[in-house]
Motif scaffolding. Structure first.
Motif, PDB file in Angstrom:
ATOM      1  N   HIS A  10       0.872  -1.113   0.046  1.00 49.87           N
ATOM      2  CA  HIS A  10      -0.027   0.098  -0.049  1.00 49.87           C
ATOM      3  C   HIS A  10       0.879   1.198   0.001  1.00 49.87           C
ATOM      4  N   PRO A  11       0.627   2.109  -0.878  1.00 50.77           N
ATOM      5  CA  PRO A  11       1.500   3.466  -0.953  1.00 50.77           C
ATOM      6  C   PRO A  11       1.669   4.123   0.278  1.00 50.77           C
ATOM      7  N   ASP A  12       0.732   4.004   0.965  1.00 46.66           N
ATOM      8  CA  ASP A  12       0.829   4.865   2.373  1.00 46.66           C
ATOM      9  C   ASP A  12       0.115   4.312   3.281  1.00 46.66           C
ATOM     10  N   LEU A  13       0.401   3.181   3.962  1.00 50.45           N
ATOM     11  CA  LEU A  13      -0.042   2.413   5.017  1.00 50.45           C
ATOM     12  C   LEU A  13      -0.854   3.457   6.256  1.00 50.45           C
ATOM     13  N   SER A  14       0.142   4.367   6.327  1.00 44.95           N
ATOM     14  CA  SER A  14      -0.578   5.196   7.382  1.00 44.95           C
ATOM     15  C   SER A  14      -1.755   5.855   7.350  1.00 44.95           C
ATOM     16  N   SER A  15      -2.231   6.072   6.280  1.00 44.70           N
ATOM     17  CA  SER A  15      -3.453   6.666   5.829  1.00 44.70           C
ATOM     18  C   SER A  15      -4.409   5.682   5.272  1.00 44.70           C
ATOM     19  N   SER A  16      -4.040   4.412   5.189  1.00 40.07           N
ATOM     20  CA  SER A  16      -5.008   3.429   4.726  1.00 40.07           C
ATOM     21  C   SER A  16      -6.031   3.027   5.855  1.00 40.07           C
ATOM     22  N   ARG A  17      -7.224   2.534   5.308  1.00 43.55           N
ATOM     23  CA  ARG A  17      -8.261   2.055   6.302  1.00 43.55           C
ATOM     24  C   ARG A  17      -8.370   0.750   6.128  1.00 43.55           C
ATOM     25  N   ILE A  18      -8.314   0.239   5.213  1.00 42.90           N
ATOM     26  CA  ILE A  18      -8.465  -1.454   4.773  1.00 42.90           C
ATOM     27  C   ILE A  18      -7.369  -2.042   5.148  1.00 42.90           C
ATOM     28  N   ASN A  19      -6.161  -1.841   4.353  1.00 45.25           N
ATOM     29  CA  ASN A  19      -5.036  -2.541   4.424  1.00 45.25           C
ATOM     30  C   ASN A  19      -4.384  -2.396   5.724  1.00 45.25           C
ATOM     31  N   ALA A  20      -4.458  -1.273   6.426  1.00 42.29           N
ATOM     32  CA  ALA A  20      -3.856  -1.004   7.888  1.00 42.29           C
ATOM     33  C   ALA A  20      -4.649  -1.909   8.895  1.00 42.29           C
ATOM     34  N   THR A  21      -5.987  -2.002   8.724  1.00 40.68           N
ATOM     35  CA  THR A  21      -6.848  -2.700   9.585  1.00 40.68           C
ATOM     36  C   THR A  21      -6.367  -4.435   9.122  1.00 40.68           C
ATOM     37  N   TRP A  22      -6.351  -4.834   8.160  1.00 37.48           N
ATOM     38  CA  TRP A  22      -6.044  -6.182   7.768  1.00 37.48           C
ATOM     39  C   TRP A  22      -4.560  -6.462   8.438  1.00 37.48           C
ATOM     40  N   CYS A  23      -3.571  -5.318   8.314  1.00 37.12           N
ATOM     41  CA  CYS A  23      -2.311  -5.694   8.736  1.00 37.12           C
ATOM     42  C   CYS A  23      -2.458  -6.067  10.327  1.00 37.12           C
ATOM     43  N   LYS A  24      -3.233  -4.882  10.890  1.00 36.83           N
ATOM     44  CA  LYS A  24      -3.536  -5.015  12.375  1.00 36.83           C
ATOM     45  C   LYS A  24      -4.066  -6.408  12.901  1.00 36.83           C
ATOM     46  N   ALA A  25      -4.975  -6.750  12.108  1.00 41.38           N
ATOM     47  CA  ALA A  25      -5.827  -7.948  12.340  1.00 41.38           C
ATOM     48  C   ALA A  25      -4.899  -9.357  12.329  1.00 41.38           C
ATOM     49  N   ILE A  26      -3.853  -9.233  11.699  1.00 33.96           N
ATOM     50  CA  ILE A  26      -2.969 -10.462  11.492  1.00 33.96           C
ATOM     51  C   ILE A  26      -1.639 -10.222  12.540  1.00 33.96           C
ATOM     52  N   GLU A  27      -1.446  -9.137  13.251  1.00 35.98           N
ATOM     53  CA  GLU A  27      -0.643  -8.896  14.282  1.00 35.98           C
ATOM     54  C   GLU A  27      -0.597 -10.035  15.111  1.00 35.98           C
ATOM     55  N   GLY A  28       0.557 -10.814  15.419  1.00 35.46           N
ATOM     56  CA  GLY A  28       0.665 -11.569  16.405  1.00 35.46           C
ATOM     57  C   GLY A  28       0.087 -13.214  16.114  1.00 35.46           C
ATOM     58  N   LEU A  29      -0.054 -13.235  14.933  1.00 38.12           N
ATOM     59  CA  LEU A  29      -0.418 -14.705  14.388  1.00 38.12           C
ATOM     60  C   LEU A  29       1.054 -15.588  14.429  1.00 38.12           C
ATOM     61  N   ALA A  30       0.877 -16.554  14.897  1.00 35.07           N
ATOM     62  CA  ALA A  30       2.402 -17.461  14.919  1.00 35.07           C
ATOM     63  C   ALA A  30       2.593 -17.704  13.459  1.00 35.07           C
ATOM     64  N   GLY A  31       3.958 -17.733  13.279  1.00 29.82           N
ATOM     65  CA  GLY A  31       4.294 -17.983  11.929  1.00 29.82           C
ATOM     66  C   GLY A  31       4.092 -16.954  10.768  1.00 29.82           C
ATOM     67  N   VAL A  32       3.681 -15.717  10.986  1.00 28.53           N
ATOM     68  CA  VAL A  32       3.129 -14.868   9.906  1.00 28.53           C
ATOM     69  C   VAL A  32       4.126 -13.685  10.154  1.00 28.53           C
ATOM     70  N   THR A  33       5.075 -13.301   8.993  1.00 26.80           N
ATOM     71  CA  THR A  33       5.785 -12.138   8.800  1.00 26.80           C
ATOM     72  C   THR A  33       5.288 -10.948   8.032  1.00 26.80           C
ATOM     73  N   VAL A  34       5.049  -9.894   8.374  1.00 27.73           N
ATOM     74  CA  VAL A  34       4.371  -8.732   7.262  1.00 27.73           C
ATOM     75  C   VAL A  34       5.868  -7.862   7.252  1.00 27.73           C
ATOM     76  N   ASN A  35       5.720  -7.718   5.690  1.00 24.81           N
ATOM     77  CA  ASN A  35       6.527  -6.980   4.907  1.00 24.81           C
ATOM     78  C   ASN A  35       6.078  -5.864   4.303  1.00 24.81           C
ATOM     79  N   ASP A  36       6.306  -4.589   4.780  1.00 25.15           N
ATOM     80  CA  ASP A  36       5.552  -3.497   4.188  1.00 25.15           C
ATOM     81  C   ASP A  36       6.818  -2.760   3.270  1.00 25.15           C
ATOM     82  N   LEU A  37       6.303  -3.023   2.084  1.00 25.81           N
ATOM     83  CA  LEU A  37       7.074  -2.609   0.871  1.00 25.81           C
ATOM     84  C   LEU A  37       7.416  -1.186   0.976  1.00 25.81           C
ATOM     85  N   TYR A  38       6.326  -0.299   0.795  1.00 24.96           N
ATOM     86  CA  TYR A  38       6.327   1.076   0.814  1.00 24.96           C
ATOM     87  C   TYR A  38       7.473   1.689   1.991  1.00 24.96           C
TER      88      TYR A  38
END
Length: 187
Positions: A10-38
């Motif tokens: 997402h070009p600006d995750l800090s201003s995202s509503r959906i993608n930021a919410t999805w990222c927050k939803a998967i925080e702490g999931l075992a075995g999941v790594t989040v890589n924010d490209l932008y």
């Protein structure tokens, strides 16, 4: 346990509503790594070796992005072009063979716009088929997409439901191979 890399584009995750919410939803999931490209590559200069190392360490790769002009974001396209290189992912290399590729896509337009008789005359499966072909080309398994449409008028309650479903999907996505797909998850 399956290790999952979620590549968020997402070009600006800090201003995202959906993608930021999805990222927050998967925080702490075992075995999941989040890589924010932008966030990681604000100048667009991708560390190909580091990205290939990340992919190598994971069994499943999820590409998460907002649809822009019926495609992925520019940095994600560059990432695919640079990271899935000849000699590494194909053309003599098989570094990703047997791994799983999935997509999670949000759209501004409503879901009915992405029907055969809808505004765009194409389904989201059709518009995102290049990701399925990419998976096939580099011998990856393919997971049908997780889609959320209609962000323009999406209520907070609907977004919360989508985030919960996304968390479940990331935690337990089932995969297919070579174009044989189950029904896509649609919120």
């Amino acid at each position: 346990m399956i290790n999952t890399l979620v590549v968020v584009a997402h070009p600006d995750l800090s201003s995202s509503r959906i993608n930021a919410t999805w990222c927050k939803a998967i925080e702490g999931l075992a075995g999941v790594t989040v890589n924010d490209l932008y966030g990681r590559y604000p100048t667009g200069k991708i560390d190909i070796g580091a990205e290939q190392k990340l992919i190598t360490a994971h069994d499943r790769i999820i590409l998460q992005f907002p649809m822009q002009w019926y495609n992925c974001t520019p940095l994600l396209k560059q990432w695919i072009d640079d990271v899935f290189a000849a000699g590494w992912a194909y053309g003599g290399g098989r570094a990703v063979a047997g791994k799983t590729l999935c997509i999670a896509v949000s759209t501004y337009s409503k879901a009915s716009d992405y029907e055969k008789d809808g505004r765009y005359g194409r389904t989201l499966d059709e518009l995102t088929s290049p990701f399925e072909v990419l998976a096939f080309r580099v011998e990856m398994l393919y997971q049908p997409g997780f889609f959320l449409s209609g962000s323009e008028n999406l209520s907070d309650e609907s977004l919360a439901v989508s985030a919960s479903r996304y968390r479940q999907w990331v935690a337990g996505a089932q995969c297919t191979y070579g174009g044989r797909k189950a029904q896509p998850v649609t919120s």
